[in-house]
Design a protein around this motif. Structure first.
Motif, mmCIF file in Angstrom:
data_model
loop_
_atom_site.group_PDB
_atom_site.id
_atom_site.type_symbol
_atom_site.label_atom_id
_atom_site.label_comp_id
_atom_site.label_asym_id
_atom_site.label_seq_id
_atom_site.Cartn_x
_atom_site.Cartn_y
_atom_site.Cartn_z
ATOM 1 N N ILE A 37 -4.184 5.665 0.255
ATOM 2 C CA ILE A 37 -3.739 5.527 -1.129
ATOM 3 C C ILE A 37 -4.063 4.123 -1.640
ATOM 4 N N LYS A 38 -4.662 4.060 -2.837
ATOM 5 C CA LYS A 38 -5.095 2.757 -3.353
ATOM 6 C C LYS A 38 -4.418 2.387 -4.679
ATOM 7 N N THR A 39 -3.995 3.381 -5.434
ATOM 8 C CA THR A 39 -3.338 3.064 -6.708
ATOM 9 C C THR A 39 -1.956 3.717 -6.747
ATOM 10 N N ILE A 40 -0.978 2.915 -7.072
ATOM 11 C CA ILE A 40 0.419 3.371 -6.999
ATOM 12 C C ILE A 40 1.149 3.037 -8.296
ATOM 13 N N LEU A 41 1.905 4.008 -8.791
ATOM 14 C CA LEU A 41 2.815 3.768 -9.907
ATOM 15 C C LEU A 41 4.237 3.903 -9.374
ATOM 16 N N GLU A 42 5.038 2.879 -9.600
ATOM 17 C CA GLU A 42 6.433 2.903 -9.129
ATOM 18 C C GLU A 42 7.381 2.904 -10.329
ATOM 19 N N ILE A 43 8.344 3.797 -10.309
ATOM 20 C CA ILE A 43 9.392 3.807 -11.335
ATOM 21 C C ILE A 43 10.637 3.192 -10.695
ATOM 22 N N GLY A 44 11.016 2.005 -11.141
ATOM 23 C CA GLY A 44 12.161 1.293 -10.548
ATOM 24 C C GLY A 44 11.695 0.188 -9.609
ATOM 25 N N THR A 45 11.414 -0.978 -10.190
ATOM 26 C CA THR A 45 10.936 -2.131 -9.412
ATOM 27 C C THR A 45 12.071 -2.815 -8.672
ATOM 28 N N ALA A 46 13.220 -2.874 -9.299
ATOM 29 C CA ALA A 46 14.320 -3.767 -8.900
ATOM 30 C C ALA A 46 13.752 -5.182 -8.767
ATOM 31 N N MET A 54 4.392 -2.346 -0.393
ATOM 32 C CA MET A 54 3.288 -1.391 -0.569
ATOM 33 C C MET A 54 1.970 -2.132 -0.779
ATOM 34 N N ALA A 55 1.987 -3.198 -1.575
ATOM 35 C CA ALA A 55 0.756 -3.955 -1.837
ATOM 36 C C ALA A 55 0.236 -4.609 -0.559
ATOM 37 N N LEU A 56 1.140 -4.988 0.327
ATOM 38 C CA LEU A 56 0.738 -5.674 1.564
ATOM 39 C C LEU A 56 0.065 -4.741 2.576
ATOM 40 N N VAL A 57 0.108 -3.441 2.333
ATOM 41 C CA VAL A 57 -0.514 -2.488 3.270
ATOM 42 C C VAL A 57 -2.017 -2.718 3.343
ATOM 43 N N ASP A 58 -2.644 -2.997 2.192
ATOM 44 C CA ASP A 58 -4.100 -3.149 2.161
ATOM 45 C C ASP A 58 -4.494 -3.996 0.945
ATOM 46 N N PRO A 59 -5.451 -4.915 1.105
ATOM 47 C CA PRO A 59 -5.828 -5.780 -0.020
ATOM 48 C C PRO A 59 -6.445 -5.047 -1.221
ATOM 49 N N GLU A 60 -6.818 -3.777 -1.033
ATOM 50 C CA GLU A 60 -7.404 -3.033 -2.169
ATOM 51 C C GLU A 60 -6.344 -2.319 -3.005
ATOM 52 N N ILE A 61 -5.120 -2.315 -2.537
ATOM 53 C CA ILE A 61 -4.074 -1.558 -3.247
ATOM 54 C C ILE A 61 -3.644 -2.261 -4.540
ATOM 55 N N GLN A 62 -3.514 -1.440 -5.595
ATOM 56 C CA GLN A 62 -3.021 -1.917 -6.888
ATOM 57 C C GLN A 62 -1.728 -1.176 -7.212
ATOM 58 N N VAL A 63 -0.707 -1.918 -7.573
ATOM 59 C CA VAL A 63 0.587 -1.300 -7.902
ATOM 60 C C VAL A 63 0.938 -1.594 -9.361
ATOM 61 N N THR A 64 1.355 -0.563 -10.077
ATOM 62 C CA THR A 64 1.973 -0.752 -11.392
ATOM 63 C C THR A 64 3.421 -0.351 -11.228
ATOM 64 N N THR A 65 4.346 -1.176 -11.697
ATOM 65 C CA THR A 65 5.759 -0.882 -11.451
ATOM 66 C C THR A 65 6.595 -1.184 -12.688
ATOM 67 N N ILE A 66 7.568 -0.318 -12.952
ATOM 68 C CA ILE A 66 8.343 -0.378 -14.200
ATOM 69 C C ILE A 66 9.820 -0.681 -13.905
ATOM 70 N N GLU A 67 10.379 -1.635 -14.652
ATOM 71 C CA GLU A 67 11.795 -1.991 -14.488
ATOM 72 C C GLU A 67 12.401 -2.256 -15.858
ATOM 73 N N ILE A 89 -0.142 -6.567 -8.461
ATOM 74 C CA ILE A 89 1.069 -5.851 -8.898
ATOM 75 C C ILE A 89 1.278 -6.114 -10.385
ATOM 76 N N GLU A 90 1.188 -5.063 -11.153
ATOM 77 C CA GLU A 90 1.409 -5.159 -12.590
ATOM 78 C C GLU A 90 2.842 -4.744 -12.885
ATOM 79 N N LEU A 91 3.591 -5.663 -13.497
ATOM 80 C CA LEU A 91 5.001 -5.401 -13.798
ATOM 81 C C LEU A 91 5.163 -5.010 -15.260
ATOM 82 N N ILE A 92 5.864 -3.935 -15.500
ATOM 83 C CA ILE A 92 6.133 -3.535 -16.882
ATOM 84 C C ILE A 92 7.637 -3.601 -17.101
#
Ligand code: SAH
Ligand code: MG
Length: 195
Positions: A37-46, A54-67, A89-92
């Motif tokens: 898995i390379k692109t992740i959307l998370e609902i609930g960043t805290a 999740m980002a630390l699993v692999d340097p190619e991973i991109q996370v978007t996360t909403i809080e 990690i993109e924070l929204i």
């Protein structure tokens, strides 16, 4: 890095921030690794704990996360900067229901207000890649989902009922099939039946 993670875990404990439990986060990060898995959307960043893990699993991973909570969002920015992950990690800062995303993701991780899981699922499945996974945390809700009749607080009973309804929604879903894992606080992994 381990030390910084320990600090976040300790902060969460002290301040009652419900970050993922160790068993659950280990399951999640392994799943990300094994399914490429390379692109992740998370609902609930805290405060950014699971996003960082999740980002630390692999340097190619991109996370978007909403809080939606401002204080937690600010904490998350700081923690993400500590790990120098701001480019991955993109924070929204918003209520997830007000966010419109046009991108599609390999994984969507739902870890926000439990009463609204079904609504999150229905909204964000549109942002899931054809062969992607939707992962839901806290489906056992500290074991309470099996003791519904014995819960005295009305609010708590109503919340637990909603979680149970969400589990039924997943079990009976026409479009998605779900596997339930008894790890951490109960994790569901859903994928399209033809995906
Ligand atoms: N995933 C985090 C923990 C998230 S705790 C971790 O494991 O590290 C749940 C968070 O979801 C809370 O901070 C809460 O403010 C946020 N939340 C709840 N409902 C939300 C919504 N509708 N939109 C955005 N954030 C929400
Ligand atoms: Mg959770």
């Amino acid at each position: 890095m381990e030390e910084e993670l320990k600090k976040i875990e300790a902060y969460a404990k002290e301040n009652h921030v419900p970050i993922m439990e160790e068993e659950g986060i280990t399951f999640l990060t392994n799943y990300i690794k094994e399914h490429d898995i390379k692109t992740i959307l998370e609902i609930g960043t805290a405060i950014g704990y699971s996003a960082i893990k999740m980002a630390l699993v692999d340097p190619e991973i991109q996370v978007t996360t909403i809080e939606r909570d401002e204080t937690r969002y600010e904490e998350a920015i700081q923690n993400i900067n500590t790990f120098k992950l701001h480019d991955r990690i993109e924070l929204i800062y918003s209520d997830a229901f007000d966010v419109v995303l046009n991108k599609k993701y390999d994984m969507i991780f739902i870890d926000a207000a439990k009463a609204q899981y079904q609504k999150f699922f229905e909204k964000f499945k549109e942002n899931l890649n054809e062969h992607g996974y939707i992962i839901s945390d806290n489906l056992n809700f500290h074991g309470l989902t099996h003791t519904l009749d014995r819960i005295e607080s009305k609010n708590l009973r109503s919340l637990v009922r909603k979680i149970n309804d969400y589990v039924s929604f997943l079990e009976n879903n026409e479009e998605f099939e779900t596997i339930f894992y008894q790890v951490g606080d109960g994790v569901g992994v859903s994928k399209r039946k033809d995906g």
